[in-house]
Design a protein around this motif. Structure first.
Motif, PDB file in Angstrom:
ATOM      1  N   ARG A   8       0.638  -1.251   0.208  1.00 18.18           N
ATOM      2  CA  ARG A   8      -0.111   0.297  -0.253  1.00 18.18           C
ATOM      3  C   ARG A   8       0.925   1.288   0.201  1.00 18.18           C
ATOM      4  O   ARG A   8       0.572   2.262  -0.569  1.00 18.18           O
ATOM      5  CB  ARG A   8      -1.030  -0.021   1.210  1.00 18.18           C
ATOM      6  CG  ARG A   8      -2.066  -0.796   1.325  1.00 18.18           C
ATOM      7  CD  ARG A   8      -2.697  -1.115   2.223  1.00 18.18           C
ATOM      8  NE  ARG A   8      -2.171  -1.724   3.261  1.00 18.18           N
ATOM      9  CZ  ARG A   8      -2.855  -1.534   4.725  1.00 18.18           C
ATOM     10  NH1 ARG A   8      -3.888  -0.996   5.238  1.00 18.18           N
ATOM     11  NH2 ARG A   8      -1.973  -1.940   6.332  1.00 18.18           N
ATOM     12  N   HIS A   9       1.874   1.415   1.041  1.00 19.77           N
ATOM     13  CA  HIS A   9       2.743   2.040   0.940  1.00 19.77           C
ATOM     14  C   HIS A   9       3.417   2.889  -0.821  1.00 19.77           C
ATOM     15  O   HIS A   9       3.175   3.676  -1.299  1.00 19.77           O
ATOM     16  CB  HIS A   9       4.161   1.957   1.935  1.00 19.77           C
ATOM     17  CG  HIS A   9       5.220   2.861   1.709  1.00 19.77           C
ATOM     18  ND1 HIS A   9       4.625   4.560   1.997  1.00 19.77           N
ATOM     19  CD2 HIS A   9       6.367   3.599   1.123  1.00 19.77           C
ATOM     20  CE1 HIS A   9       5.977   5.211   2.507  1.00 19.77           C
ATOM     21  NE2 HIS A   9       6.907   4.725   1.685  1.00 19.77           N
ATOM     22  N   ARG A  10       3.928   1.961  -2.005  1.00 20.44           N
ATOM     23  CA  ARG A  10       4.117   1.958  -3.017  1.00 20.44           C
ATOM     24  C   ARG A  10       2.578   2.566  -3.690  1.00 20.44           C
ATOM     25  O   ARG A  10       3.506   3.621  -4.564  1.00 20.44           O
ATOM     26  CB  ARG A  10       5.007   0.785  -3.368  1.00 20.44           C
ATOM     27  CG  ARG A  10       6.047   0.461  -2.968  1.00 20.44           C
ATOM     28  CD  ARG A  10       6.856  -0.759  -3.937  1.00 20.44           C
ATOM     29  NE  ARG A  10       6.503  -1.966  -3.816  1.00 20.44           N
ATOM     30  CZ  ARG A  10       6.585  -3.402  -3.209  1.00 20.44           C
ATOM     31  NH1 ARG A  10       8.044  -2.731  -2.293  1.00 20.44           N
ATOM     32  NH2 ARG A  10       6.031  -4.146  -3.665  1.00 20.44           N
ATOM     33  N   ALA A  11       2.014   1.854  -3.659  1.00 18.62           N
ATOM     34  CA  ALA A  11       1.050   2.355  -4.665  1.00 18.62           C
ATOM     35  C   ALA A  11       0.242   4.109  -3.845  1.00 18.62           C
ATOM     36  O   ALA A  11       0.126   4.769  -4.471  1.00 18.62           O
ATOM     37  CB  ALA A  11      -0.243   1.810  -4.074  1.00 18.62           C
ATOM     38  N   TRP A  12       0.574   4.027  -2.224  1.00 15.77           N
ATOM     39  CA  TRP A  12       0.828   5.461  -2.546  1.00 15.77           C
ATOM     40  C   TRP A  12       1.747   6.784  -2.757  1.00 15.77           C
ATOM     41  O   TRP A  12       1.215   7.805  -3.113  1.00 15.77           O
ATOM     42  CB  TRP A  12       0.035   5.427  -0.946  1.00 15.77           C
ATOM     43  CG  TRP A  12      -0.075   7.068  -0.254  1.00 15.77           C
ATOM     44  CD1 TRP A  12       0.702   8.347   0.381  1.00 15.77           C
ATOM     45  CD2 TRP A  12      -1.262   7.786  -0.482  1.00 15.77           C
ATOM     46  NE1 TRP A  12       0.319   8.781   0.801  1.00 15.77           N
ATOM     47  CE2 TRP A  12      -0.611   9.218   0.260  1.00 15.77           C
ATOM     48  CE3 TRP A  12      -1.847   7.803  -1.224  1.00 15.77           C
ATOM     49  CZ2 TRP A  12      -1.419  10.282  -0.224  1.00 15.77           C
ATOM     50  CZ3 TRP A  12      -3.018   9.017  -0.941  1.00 15.77           C
ATOM     51  CH2 TRP A  12      -2.682   9.744  -0.607  1.00 15.77           C
ATOM     52  N   VAL A  13       2.774   5.782  -2.743  1.00 14.21           N
ATOM     53  CA  VAL A  13       3.701   6.609  -3.614  1.00 14.21           C
ATOM     54  C   VAL A  13       3.322   7.555  -4.203  1.00 14.21           C
ATOM     55  O   VAL A  13       4.035   8.460  -5.064  1.00 14.21           O
ATOM     56  CB  VAL A  13       4.925   6.117  -3.541  1.00 14.21           C
ATOM     57  CG1 VAL A  13       5.903   7.363  -4.386  1.00 14.21           C
ATOM     58  CG2 VAL A  13       5.812   6.498  -1.421  1.00 14.21           C
ATOM     59  N   VAL A  14       3.090   6.670  -5.636  1.00  8.92           N
ATOM     60  CA  VAL A  14       2.296   6.540  -6.773  1.00  8.92           C
ATOM     61  C   VAL A  14       1.153   7.774  -6.960  1.00  8.92           C
ATOM     62  O   VAL A  14       1.368   8.634  -7.905  1.00  8.92           O
ATOM     63  CB  VAL A  14       2.233   5.782  -8.010  1.00  8.92           C
ATOM     64  CG1 VAL A  14       1.378   5.844  -9.157  1.00  8.92           C
ATOM     65  CG2 VAL A  14       3.457   4.665  -7.393  1.00  8.92           C
ATOM     66  N   ALA A  15      -0.087   7.739  -5.872  1.00  6.35           N
ATOM     67  CA  ALA A  15      -0.855   8.783  -6.666  1.00  6.35           C
ATOM     68  C   ALA A  15       0.008   9.831  -5.774  1.00  6.35           C
ATOM     69  O   ALA A  15      -0.784  11.062  -5.792  1.00  6.35           O
ATOM     70  CB  ALA A  15      -1.700   7.954  -5.122  1.00  6.35           C
ATOM     71  N   ARG A  16       0.442   9.711  -4.419  1.00  9.11           N
ATOM     72  CA  ARG A  16       1.071  11.402  -4.158  1.00  9.11           C
ATOM     73  C   ARG A  16       1.680  11.792  -4.981  1.00  9.11           C
ATOM     74  O   ARG A  16       1.229  12.897  -4.596  1.00  9.11           O
ATOM     75  CB  ARG A  16       1.265  10.791  -2.441  1.00  9.11           C
ATOM     76  CG  ARG A  16       1.904  12.081  -2.284  1.00  9.11           C
ATOM     77  CD  ARG A  16       2.780  11.910  -0.726  1.00  9.11           C
ATOM     78  NE  ARG A  16       3.841  11.080  -1.168  1.00  9.11           N
ATOM     79  CZ  ARG A  16       4.810  10.851  -0.198  1.00  9.11           C
ATOM     80  NH1 ARG A  16       4.515  10.972   1.448  1.00  9.11           N
ATOM     81  NH2 ARG A  16       5.627   9.996  -0.093  1.00  9.11           N
ATOM     82  N   THR A  17       2.351  11.205  -5.677  1.00 11.66           N
ATOM     83  CA  THR A  17       3.310  11.730  -6.666  1.00 11.66           C
ATOM     84  C   THR A  17       2.329  12.695  -8.075  1.00 11.66           C
ATOM     85  O   THR A  17       2.683  13.921  -8.401  1.00 11.66           O
ATOM     86  CB  THR A  17       4.400  10.971  -7.585  1.00 11.66           C
ATOM     87  OG1 THR A  17       4.899  11.120  -6.360  1.00 11.66           O
ATOM     88  CG2 THR A  17       5.090  11.489  -8.766  1.00 11.66           C
TER      89      THR A  17
END
Length: 277
Positions: A8-17
């Motif tokens: 989930r953290h990596r998915a959120w990094v993509v979204a936050r970018t």
């Protein structure tokens, strides 16, 4: 070797970018902000203010004749003594309801049509393709980046619209009355799956086409029927029992879940690199 387990953290990094890029692109989100303010605040305030302040009795009677043509299920629920007030109530509760779907759909579809193909056009697709994030995490991140602004517009716009309705129409019908039970279900139960469905379809398109212009044109052809269908179902649902609109929402959730399950397969590293696949 990259782990196949969803992170989930990596998915959120993509979204936050993506969300940061949208925030910094004022020329992109300012027109969307203006559209939301126009439909949730300016137009309703102008229309309801004009209706509730009418003094021409002839025009008031004509409006009363229009109210009499509404379906019996709506006439039974309309409040207000004067015909112009009844018209304002009917418009506030029934006519403007689809805006709760159309405006968020416009925002999310505009973002979704750029989110994957935009990586290739900006030259950042190679970086994302070689990142630790899996294809599923990239898809979920892109989906969140398109959904969250649409949901934010829905919540804020709904709150602003509620204030406009209660401040202008409320005093004429005995006090604050909005939102009604059907409106709560529409906003919290029906709109979210429609947004998810549209974003899932647009992400599949954005992952396959070669330019943002092509993504916009293709997504418009797909989302237009969904917008029309959502408009009709929202209008019809508000005049029906609570159970009916709840069933509409359940059906929308099922279709959205299927679209997301199939859409998650559309993101491929080769496509991020512009190599097809």
């Amino acid at each position: 070797m990259k782990s196949s387990r969803f992170n989930r953290h990596r998915a959120w990094v993509v979204a936050r970018t993506d969300l940061l890029q949208i925030y910094r692109s004022r020329d992109f989100w300012m027109p969307l902000f203006v559209i939301a303010a126009l439909f949730f605040i300016a137009l309703p305030a102008l229309l309801f203010g004009s209706l509730t302040s009418l003094a021409d009795q002839g025009l008031v009677q004509q409006i009363g004749d229009i109210v009499d043509t509404l379906p019996a299920s709506i006439q039974q629920q309309v409040q207000g003594d004067a015909p112009n007030v009844q018209a304002a109530y009917a418009m506030a509760v029934y006519l403007f309801a689809p805006l709760a779907i159309i405006v968020p759909l416009t925002v999310s579809s505009a973002i979704g049509s750029h989110t994957i193909v935009g990586e290739r056009e900006r030259g950042s697709g190679e970086f994302l393709a070689h990142s630790p994030a899996t294809e599923q995490e990239i898809f979920v991140g892109k989906m969140l980046a398109a959904l969250l602004p649409g949901y934010a517009v829905e919540v804020v716009g709904f709150a602003c619209y509620s204030i406009v309705v209660n401040v202008i129409v409320g005093p004429k019908v005995g006090g604050w009355f909005f939102p009604t039970a059907n409106w709560w279900i529409l906003v919290l139960w029906v709109v979210p799956p429609f947004l998810a469905l549209v974003v899932a379809l647009i992400l599949r398109i954005s992952a396959r086409v070669s330019s943002a212009a092509a993504a916009q044109q293709s997504s418009a052809l797909i989302t237009l029927p969904l917008v029309i269908g959502a408009y009709g179902m929202a209008s019809a649902s508000l005049a029906r029992a609570v159970g009916f609109i709840a069933l509409v929402g359940l059906g929308a959730w099922c279709v959205a879940a299927l679209a997301l399950w199939r859409g998650i397969k559309a993101v491929r590293r080769e496509r991020l690199l512009g190599l097809g696949g």
